[in-house]
Each structure stands twice: as structure tokens, then as C-alpha cells.
Motif scaffolding. Structure first.
Motif, PDB file in Angstrom:
ATOM      1  N   TYR A  27       0.404   4.687  51.638  1.00 15.81           N
ATOM      2  CA  TYR A  27       0.292   3.682  50.828  1.00 15.81           C
ATOM      3  C   TYR A  27      -0.497   4.179  49.430  1.00 15.81           C
ATOM      4  N   MET A  28      -0.151   3.709  48.190  1.00 14.94           N
ATOM      5  CA  MET A  28      -0.886   3.974  47.099  1.00 14.94           C
ATOM      6  C   MET A  28      -0.790   2.591  46.205  1.00 14.94           C
ATOM      7  N   GLN A  29      -1.730   2.174  45.864  1.00 12.84           N
ATOM      8  CA  GLN A  29      -1.849   1.108  45.066  1.00 12.84           C
ATOM      9  C   GLN A  29      -3.157   0.990  43.911  1.00 12.84           C
ATOM     10  N   TYR A  30      -2.888   0.274  43.095  1.00 15.50           N
ATOM     11  CA  TYR A  30      -3.833   0.017  41.860  1.00 15.50           C
ATOM     12  C   TYR A  30      -4.545  -1.461  41.726  1.00 15.50           C
ATOM     13  N   GLY A  31      -5.670  -1.291  41.291  1.00 10.97           N
ATOM     14  CA  GLY A  31      -6.369  -2.617  41.017  1.00 10.97           C
ATOM     15  C   GLY A  31      -6.999  -2.749  39.587  1.00 10.97           C
ATOM     16  N   TYR A  32      -6.832  -4.006  39.193  1.00 10.15           N
ATOM     17  CA  TYR A  32      -7.566  -4.269  38.010  1.00 10.15           C
ATOM     18  C   TYR A  32      -8.409  -5.467  37.995  1.00 10.15           C
ATOM     19  N   ASP A  33      -9.865  -5.067  37.429  1.00 14.11           N
ATOM     20  CA  ASP A  33     -10.551  -6.453  37.362  1.00 14.11           C
ATOM     21  C   ASP A  33     -10.719  -6.952  38.766  1.00 14.11           C
ATOM     22  N   GLY A  34     -10.569  -6.231  39.752  1.00 10.67           N
ATOM     23  CA  GLY A  34     -11.045  -6.449  41.136  1.00 10.67           C
ATOM     24  C   GLY A  34      -9.651  -7.279  41.860  1.00 10.67           C
ATOM     25  N   ARG A  35      -8.681  -7.198  41.286  1.00  9.89           N
ATOM     26  CA  ARG A  35      -7.346  -7.760  42.035  1.00  9.89           C
ATOM     27  C   ARG A  35      -6.267  -6.973  42.001  1.00  9.89           C
ATOM     28  N   ASP A  36      -5.635  -7.124  43.077  1.00  8.61           N
ATOM     29  CA  ASP A  36      -4.341  -6.202  43.247  1.00  8.61           C
ATOM     30  C   ASP A  36      -3.471  -5.993  41.846  1.00  8.61           C
ATOM     31  N   PHE A  37      -3.027  -4.971  41.558  1.00  6.85           N
ATOM     32  CA  PHE A  37      -2.129  -4.671  40.265  1.00  6.85           C
ATOM     33  C   PHE A  37      -0.718  -4.334  40.521  1.00  6.85           C
ATOM     34  N   LEU A  38      -0.574  -3.037  41.070  1.00  5.81           N
ATOM     35  CA  LEU A  38       0.771  -2.717  41.601  1.00  5.81           C
ATOM     36  C   LEU A  38       0.613  -1.686  42.738  1.00  5.81           C
ATOM     37  N   SER A  39       1.370  -1.825  43.619  1.00  2.00           N
ATOM     38  CA  SER A  39       1.522  -0.973  44.995  1.00  2.00           C
ATOM     39  C   SER A  39       2.954  -0.432  44.934  1.00  2.00           C
ATOM     40  N   PHE A  40       2.778   1.030  45.518  1.00  2.00           N
ATOM     41  CA  PHE A  40       4.164   1.777  45.444  1.00  2.00           C
ATOM     42  C   PHE A  40       4.770   1.768  46.925  1.00  2.00           C
ATOM     43  N   ASP A  41       5.929   1.849  46.614  1.00  2.00           N
ATOM     44  CA  ASP A  41       6.754   1.836  47.902  1.00  2.00           C
ATOM     45  C   ASP A  41       7.485   3.127  47.720  1.00  2.00           C
ATOM     46  N   LYS A  42       6.907   4.035  48.767  1.00  2.00           N
ATOM     47  CA  LYS A  42       7.401   5.578  48.510  1.00  2.00           C
ATOM     48  C   LYS A  42       8.737   5.650  49.191  1.00  2.00           C
ATOM     49  N   ASP A  49       1.917 -12.180  36.912  1.00  2.00           N
ATOM     50  CA  ASP A  49       1.055 -11.292  36.145  1.00  2.00           C
ATOM     51  C   ASP A  49       1.903 -10.436  35.037  1.00  2.00           C
ATOM     52  N   THR A  50       1.845 -10.737  34.015  1.00  2.00           N
ATOM     53  CA  THR A  50       2.512 -10.243  32.899  1.00  2.00           C
ATOM     54  C   THR A  50       2.332  -8.950  32.669  1.00  2.00           C
ATOM     55  N   GLY A  51       1.033  -8.496  32.703  1.00  2.00           N
ATOM     56  CA  GLY A  51       0.280  -7.243  32.470  1.00  2.00           C
ATOM     57  C   GLY A  51       0.974  -6.207  33.440  1.00  2.00           C
ATOM     58  N   ALA A  52       0.987  -6.612  34.899  1.00  2.00           N
ATOM     59  CA  ALA A  52       1.451  -5.834  36.001  1.00  2.00           C
ATOM     60  C   ALA A  52       2.917  -5.808  35.796  1.00  2.00           C
ATOM     61  N   GLN A  53       3.774  -6.609  35.543  1.00  2.00           N
ATOM     62  CA  GLN A  53       5.204  -6.624  35.073  1.00  2.00           C
ATOM     63  C   GLN A  53       5.417  -5.787  34.204  1.00  2.00           C
ATOM     64  N   GLY A 110     -15.616  -6.432  26.547  1.00  2.00           N
ATOM     65  CA  GLY A 110     -15.896  -7.183  27.977  1.00  2.00           C
ATOM     66  C   GLY A 110     -15.983  -5.800  29.059  1.00  2.00           C
ATOM     67  N   LEU A 111     -16.360  -6.284  30.224  1.00  2.00           N
ATOM     68  CA  LEU A 111     -16.301  -5.174  31.141  1.00  2.00           C
ATOM     69  C   LEU A 111     -15.182  -5.117  31.970  1.00  2.00           C
ATOM     70  N   HIS A 112     -14.542  -4.017  32.401  1.00  2.00           N
ATOM     71  CA  HIS A 112     -13.335  -4.067  33.229  1.00  2.00           C
ATOM     72  C   HIS A 112     -13.398  -2.989  33.886  1.00  2.00           C
ATOM     73  N   THR A 113     -12.457  -3.304  35.008  1.00  2.00           N
ATOM     74  CA  THR A 113     -12.579  -1.956  36.111  1.00  2.00           C
ATOM     75  C   THR A 113     -10.976  -1.677  36.464  1.00  2.00           C
ATOM     76  N   TRP A 114     -10.865  -0.544  36.812  1.00  2.00           N
ATOM     77  CA  TRP A 114      -9.554   0.183  37.014  1.00  2.00           C
ATOM     78  C   TRP A 114      -9.758   0.738  38.346  1.00  2.00           C
ATOM     79  N   GLN A 115      -9.126   0.440  39.448  1.00  2.00           N
ATOM     80  CA  GLN A 115      -9.300   1.137  40.599  1.00  2.00           C
ATOM     81  C   GLN A 115      -7.977   1.689  41.253  1.00  2.00           C
ATOM     82  N   TYR A 116      -8.081   2.874  42.062  1.00  2.00           N
ATOM     83  CA  TYR A 116      -6.789   3.438  42.677  1.00  2.00           C
ATOM     84  C   TYR A 116      -7.264   3.795  44.176  1.00  2.00           C
TER      85      TYR A 116
END
Length: 233
Positions: free
Chosen positions: A63-78, A90-94, A42-48
Motif C-alpha cells: 500500500y502507498m498513500q498520502y495525507g494532507y493536514d491530517g486527513r487522507d489525500f490519495l491512495s495508490f492501487d498498484k 475533495d477538489t485538491g485531491a481530485q 498557516g501550518l500545514h502537513t504533508w504525510q507519506y
């Protein structure tokens, strides 16, 4: 941006090379995400996405964050060097969070990038961009009328060629703001980097002499007011 490229060594060449070097690890990260979710096809996307800001009093934000398949994945608290999952279920994000939180050295580098490297680039861009970013182009304003049917008229205020984008335009009736029956268009960019906008109002035809288009913009020390009989810039 052209001046930056000329004056700061091979700036764009270096940035392009950096993006090319990112391609392989970015593809590997996408495969990791697919493995987290047991996705073999399948088609999947990884965004930064990242950014930084510097206030007048010297406060730094980022701020710094990642997205997978168009939804928020993880965000960074500096501040805490911890990653946060938008969706706790979201088990994958965890799974990724546990892995990334343990990589303290990489997280310290990300914090340094946001607070130092990114800020340096921001200041450089602002320095080279001031000529364009801080310029002020006064709006050209035209007010016209169109008879809809007997007894009803539409007044149209067209505002052209202004910069910066922020503008306040309203209809005034006998010196007071008049919002009834007012239609406001979006502020739209022009090909030359300026903007245009419009607003219209339907009124009783016999009252059209009582209305003015009131325009406030950073390029003008005083507000501009135009009646239906005026065309000006």
C-alpha cells in the motif's frame, strides 16, 4: 538492527542520505497542496505512508498513500496504477489524481518498489530480526487478593515479562471461564522489549479458593493456571 548496519555495508548511512534527498521534493509537494487549496499561510502537513507484505504462499501485497493536514489525500492501487481519493468532493485531491494518473512511468516504478524493493527490505529485516522477533519469553505470573470490604474480595492476576505480545488470560471458576465482574488491563510494553498485563475480578470472599488465573502463551506448550495462594513464574 545493529547487526544489519554492521553487515550490509553502509546501510543506515545510505538510508539517511535517501531521507535527506527526499526533503526538497517533499517540501515542494507540500507547496503544491497549498496551491491546490489556495492556502497562502498557516501550518500545514504533508504525510507519506507505505508498506508491503509477503505471505507464506508467496503472495505480495502493498500500500502507498498520502495525507494532507491530517486527513487522507490519495491512495495508490498498484494493480491498476491508479490513484484514488478518499473523499470524492475533495477538489485538491481530485486535481492531484488527474495529474498523477497520467504519470504512468512513475506509477510503474512505485508498483515495482512495492513488489520488489520493499519486499527485499522486508526479507532482509526479517532475516536479521529473527533472533529477536521469533524469540519466546515465558510469562511470570503472580496472583494476589485484596479485601475490599467484609464479604467482598478483589483477585488480581499480574503477568510479567512475556514475548511475543499475544497472550490469552482469563479467570476460571471451578474449571470454567468466568467473565462476570472481570476487569482486563491493556498489554503494555516493558523497557526490555517484553510485555506485561493484568486482570482482576471481584468475588465473594468465601469463594476465592474456587478461582484460578488461566494464562495461554506461545512460550508455553500447556496453559498455566494459578490460584490466589500461588506465586510463580
Amino acid at each position: 538492527m545493529e547487526k544489519l548496519g554492521r553487515n550490509v555495508g553502509p546501510f543506515w548511512t545510505a538510508k539517511s542520505k535517501g531521507m535527506q534527498n527526499w526533503e526538497a521534493p517533499f517540501r515542494a509537494a507540500l507547496v503544491d497542496r497549498q496551491n491546490y487549496y489556495n492556502q497562502s499561510e498557516g501550518l500545514h502537513t504533508w504525510q507519506y505512508l507505505y508498506g508491503c507484505r509477503l505471505s507464506k504462499d508467496g503472495q505480495k501485497g502493498g500500500y502507498m498513500q498520502y495525507g494532507y493536514d491530517g486527513r487522507d489525500f490519495l491512495s495508490f492501487d498498484k494493480e491498476t496504477l491508479i490513484w484514488a481519493a478518499t473523499n470524492a468532493a475533495d477538489t485538491g485531491a481530485q486535481m492531484a489524481k488527474k495529474e498523477w494518473d497520467c504519470d504512468t512511468e512513475t506509477n510503474k516504478k512505485k508498483k515495482h518498489y512495492l513488489e520488489e524493493t520493499c519486499i527485499h527490505f522486508l526479507q532482509t529485516f526479517v532475516t536479521y530480526g529473527n533472533e529477536s522477533l521469533l524469540r519466546k519469553e515465558a510469562p511470570l505470573v503472580k496472583v494476589a487478593h485484596k479485601v475490599v470490604h467484609e464479604g467482598l474480595t478483589t483477585l488480581i492476576c499480574q503477568i510479567y515479562g512475556f514475548y511475543p505480545k499475544a497472550i490469552n488470560a482469563t479467570w476460571m471458576k471451578d474449571g470454567a471461564v468466568w467473565e462476570q465482574e472481570t476487569f482486563l488491563g491493556d498489554v503494555i510494553p516493558n523497557s526490555d522489549g517484553t510485555y506485561h498485563a493484568w486482570l482482576s475480578i471481584q468475588i465473594n470472599s468465601k469463594d476465592r479458593g474456587h478461582y484460578q488465573c488461566h494464562v495461554e502463551h506461545a512460550s508455553q506448550p500447556q496453559p498455566l493456571e494459578f490460584s490466589v495462594w500461588e506465586m510463580s513464574g
